[in-house]
Design a protein around this motif. Structure first.
Motif, PDB file in Angstrom:
ATOM      1  N   LEU A  41      -6.283  -6.500  -6.589  1.00  0.00           N
ATOM      2  CA  LEU A  41      -5.083  -5.891  -6.618  1.00  0.00           C
ATOM      3  C   LEU A  41      -5.300  -4.618  -7.435  1.00  0.00           C
ATOM      4  O   LEU A  41      -4.531  -3.796  -7.131  1.00  0.00           O
ATOM      5  CB  LEU A  41      -4.142  -6.716  -7.622  1.00  0.00           C
ATOM      6  N   ALA A  42      -6.040  -4.780  -8.391  1.00  0.00           N
ATOM      7  CA  ALA A  42      -6.410  -3.446  -9.309  1.00  0.00           C
ATOM      8  C   ALA A  42      -6.865  -2.241  -8.571  1.00  0.00           C
ATOM      9  O   ALA A  42      -6.807  -1.277  -8.724  1.00  0.00           O
ATOM     10  CB  ALA A  42      -7.267  -3.689 -10.514  1.00  0.00           C
ATOM     11  N   LYS A  43      -7.894  -2.595  -7.740  1.00  0.00           N
ATOM     12  CA  LYS A  43      -8.528  -1.642  -6.851  1.00  0.00           C
ATOM     13  C   LYS A  43      -7.917  -1.056  -5.672  1.00  0.00           C
ATOM     14  O   LYS A  43      -7.876   0.020  -5.294  1.00  0.00           O
ATOM     15  CB  LYS A  43      -9.706  -2.186  -6.478  1.00  0.00           C
ATOM     16  N   HIS A  44      -7.197  -1.961  -4.911  1.00  0.00           N
ATOM     17  CA  HIS A  44      -6.502  -1.761  -3.772  1.00  0.00           C
ATOM     18  C   HIS A  44      -4.873  -2.126  -3.461  1.00  0.00           C
ATOM     19  O   HIS A  44      -4.227  -2.042  -2.373  1.00  0.00           O
ATOM     20  CB  HIS A  44      -7.238  -2.606  -2.282  1.00  0.00           C
ATOM     21  N   GLY A  45      -4.295  -2.187  -4.582  1.00  0.00           N
ATOM     22  CA  GLY A  45      -2.864  -2.234  -4.658  1.00  0.00           C
ATOM     23  C   GLY A  45      -2.395  -3.700  -4.163  1.00  0.00           C
ATOM     24  O   GLY A  45      -3.236  -4.433  -3.782  1.00  0.00           O
ATOM     25  N   PRO A  46      -0.901  -3.708  -4.137  1.00  0.00           N
ATOM     26  CA  PRO A  46      -0.289  -4.975  -3.701  1.00  0.00           C
ATOM     27  C   PRO A  46      -0.795  -5.396  -2.186  1.00  0.00           C
ATOM     28  O   PRO A  46      -1.227  -4.658  -1.397  1.00  0.00           O
ATOM     29  CB  PRO A  46       1.163  -4.854  -3.641  1.00  0.00           C
ATOM     30  N   ALA A  47      -0.301  -6.726  -1.847  1.00  0.00           N
ATOM     31  CA  ALA A  47      -0.724  -7.340  -0.619  1.00  0.00           C
ATOM     32  C   ALA A  47      -0.062  -6.781   0.366  1.00  0.00           C
ATOM     33  O   ALA A  47       1.368  -6.819   0.199  1.00  0.00           O
ATOM     34  CB  ALA A  47      -0.979  -8.860  -0.698  1.00  0.00           C
ATOM     35  N   LYS A  48      -0.263  -6.633   1.658  1.00  0.00           N
ATOM     36  CA  LYS A  48       0.518  -6.551   2.795  1.00  0.00           C
ATOM     37  C   LYS A  48       1.007  -7.843   3.317  1.00  0.00           C
ATOM     38  O   LYS A  48       0.538  -8.679   3.171  1.00  0.00           O
ATOM     39  CB  LYS A  48      -0.258  -6.030   4.140  1.00  0.00           C
ATOM     40  N   PRO A  49       2.366  -7.809   3.989  1.00  0.00           N
ATOM     41  CA  PRO A  49       2.747  -8.873   4.727  1.00  0.00           C
ATOM     42  C   PRO A  49       1.696  -9.458   5.722  1.00  0.00           C
ATOM     43  O   PRO A  49       0.830  -8.641   6.086  1.00  0.00           O
ATOM     44  CB  PRO A  49       3.961  -8.645   5.572  1.00  0.00           C
ATOM     45  N   LEU A  50       1.593 -10.595   5.938  1.00  0.00           N
ATOM     46  CA  LEU A  50       0.667 -11.269   6.600  1.00  0.00           C
ATOM     47  C   LEU A  50       0.581 -10.799   8.101  1.00  0.00           C
ATOM     48  O   LEU A  50      -0.524 -10.397   8.612  1.00  0.00           O
ATOM     49  CB  LEU A  50       0.927 -12.925   6.748  1.00  0.00           C
ATOM     50  N   ASP A  51       1.600 -10.514   8.773  1.00  0.00           N
ATOM     51  CA  ASP A  51       1.748 -10.000   9.916  1.00  0.00           C
ATOM     52  C   ASP A  51       1.279  -8.386  10.217  1.00  0.00           C
ATOM     53  O   ASP A  51       1.491  -7.920  11.241  1.00  0.00           O
ATOM     54  CB  ASP A  51       3.067 -10.111  10.648  1.00  0.00           C
ATOM     55  N   LYS A  52       1.185  -7.667   9.048  1.00  0.00           N
ATOM     56  CA  LYS A  52       1.069  -6.453   9.021  1.00  0.00           C
ATOM     57  C   LYS A  52      -0.537  -6.052   8.302  1.00  0.00           C
ATOM     58  O   LYS A  52      -0.799  -4.988   8.015  1.00  0.00           O
ATOM     59  CB  LYS A  52       2.064  -5.725   7.992  1.00  0.00           C
ATOM     60  N   ARG A  84      -4.714  -5.481   1.556  1.00  0.00           N
ATOM     61  CA  ARG A  84      -3.789  -4.894   0.619  1.00  0.00           C
ATOM     62  C   ARG A  84      -3.492  -3.446   0.910  1.00  0.00           C
ATOM     63  O   ARG A  84      -4.341  -2.817   1.764  1.00  0.00           O
ATOM     64  CB  ARG A  84      -4.638  -4.896  -0.541  1.00  0.00           C
ATOM     65  N   THR A  85      -2.360  -2.842   0.683  1.00  0.00           N
ATOM     66  CA  THR A  85      -1.859  -1.624   0.989  1.00  0.00           C
ATOM     67  C   THR A  85      -2.872  -0.420   0.683  1.00  0.00           C
ATOM     68  O   THR A  85      -2.768   0.724   1.176  1.00  0.00           O
ATOM     69  CB  THR A  85      -0.573  -1.301   0.412  1.00  0.00           C
ATOM     70  N   GLY A  86      -3.634  -0.665  -0.327  1.00  0.00           N
ATOM     71  CA  GLY A  86      -4.568   0.675  -0.728  1.00  0.00           C
ATOM     72  C   GLY A  86      -3.891   1.463  -1.791  1.00  0.00           C
ATOM     73  O   GLY A  86      -4.555   2.316  -2.650  1.00  0.00           O
ATOM     74  N   ASN A  87      -2.633   1.143  -2.050  1.00  0.00           N
ATOM     75  CA  ASN A  87      -1.899   2.036  -3.082  1.00  0.00           C
ATOM     76  C   ASN A  87      -2.043   1.396  -4.577  1.00  0.00           C
ATOM     77  O   ASN A  87      -1.212   0.484  -4.962  1.00  0.00           O
ATOM     78  CB  ASN A  87      -0.368   1.820  -2.872  1.00  0.00           C
TER      79      ASN A  87
END
Length: 284
Positions: free
Chosen positions: A58-69, A94-97
């Motif tokens: 989470l610290a490195k790559h931001g919040p998780a994406k929805p499972l289908d995305k 994860r979103t990368g943000n």
């Protein structure tokens, strides 16, 4: 926490090299209450272990994406929204943000401190664990996550699920078994400790007693016995055993090749002995 008036007993809960901790209680405590308290500590340790792994992502790559995305961004067919601290997640989960790198350092440090508070290494340092200590460590992680992501995490993010106690049995996917405080069992010296008995009936009434016990899921039977040697010693013994086998094998091959030159293998050896030529045996 243990009562100062009761006689103290130190329980070393050891299910494996990783799953172990010390727990202080009194010999007057019931087995049922002890099991419940220790199972809760075991579960908090498991939660912290998973929290550290996913919290660092989470610290490195931001919040998780929805499972289908979920999917790796560089192969995405749709436009990827990239924030100021974007760092692509190589797993695509994860979103990368990510949050500000300086704030992310605080989260990672807090996760490391939580892991240290639950570490198996505390056993060697003779530090007992308490529910309050581990709960406080998780609270600190919760605070650090809020500082990193003040807008909150999506409801499907595992870190959020862990912090809200909604992860279910997700820890088992990370090799962390959850134990039910109400139904788990406690074993001492290969025997099941009855829930309605006091600890003193099994470990005696002596002060400062230390015993090794094991928590088990209800119905899973007696735990396996501890190996008589540790893993490193066992590996060293196996290496020595295999080396010895190889040496014996080579010796056997050498003997197979050289036996024809041996005195006993000579067809003339018997005659030689009797004629005084070979073995120091003379007639007459």
């Amino acid at each position: 926490t243990s009562s100062k008036s009761g006689r103290m007993v130190l329980l070393h809960m050891k299910r494996s090299e990783q799953e172990q901790f010390l727990f202080d209680t009194t010999v007057e405590a019931s087995v049922r209450d002890t099991v419940a308290a220790m199972a809760q500590i075991h579960n908090l340790r498991a939660k912290i272990s998973v929290l550290k792994m996913d919290g660092e992502e989470l610290a490195k790559h931001g919040p998780a994406k929805p499972l289908d995305k979920q999917g790796i961004d560089e192969y995405s067919e749709v436009s990827v929204q990239k924030g100021p601290h974007y760092s692509m997640d190589p797993t695509g989960r994860r979103t990368g943000n990510a949050c500000d790198p300086e704030v992310a350092k605080v989260l990672i440090r807090t996760l490391e401190e939580a892991a240290a508070a639950a570490s198996k290494d505390l056993v060697a340092r003779k530090v007992s664990l308490a529910h309050a200590t581990l709960a406080s460590a998780i609270d600190c992680v919760r605070g650090a996550v809020m500082i990193c992501y003040p807008m909150g995490l999506p409801e499907w993010d595992l870190v959020r699920l862990l912090l809200e106690d909604k992860e279910g049995d997700i820890a088992s996917q990370f090799g962390q078994e959850q134990l039910e405080p109400e139904t788990s069992t406690l074993w001492f010296a290969g025997k099941l400790m009855a829930a309605d008995k006091k600890l003193s009936e099994y470990v005696g009434r002596h002060e400062k007693t230390k015993v090794v016990v094991k928590l088990q899921k209800k119905g899973s039977g007696a735990p396996s016995r501890e190996p008589t040697v540790d893993k490193d010693t066992q590996q060293a013994m196996m290496a020595w055993y295999h080396k010895k086998q190889e040496e014996e094998k080579k010796l056997a091959e050498d003997e197979d090749d050289s036996y024809t030159a041996a005195t006993w293998a000579s067809t003339k050896s018997l005659k030689s002995h009797f004629s005084g030529m070979g073995g120091g045996v003379r007639l007459g």
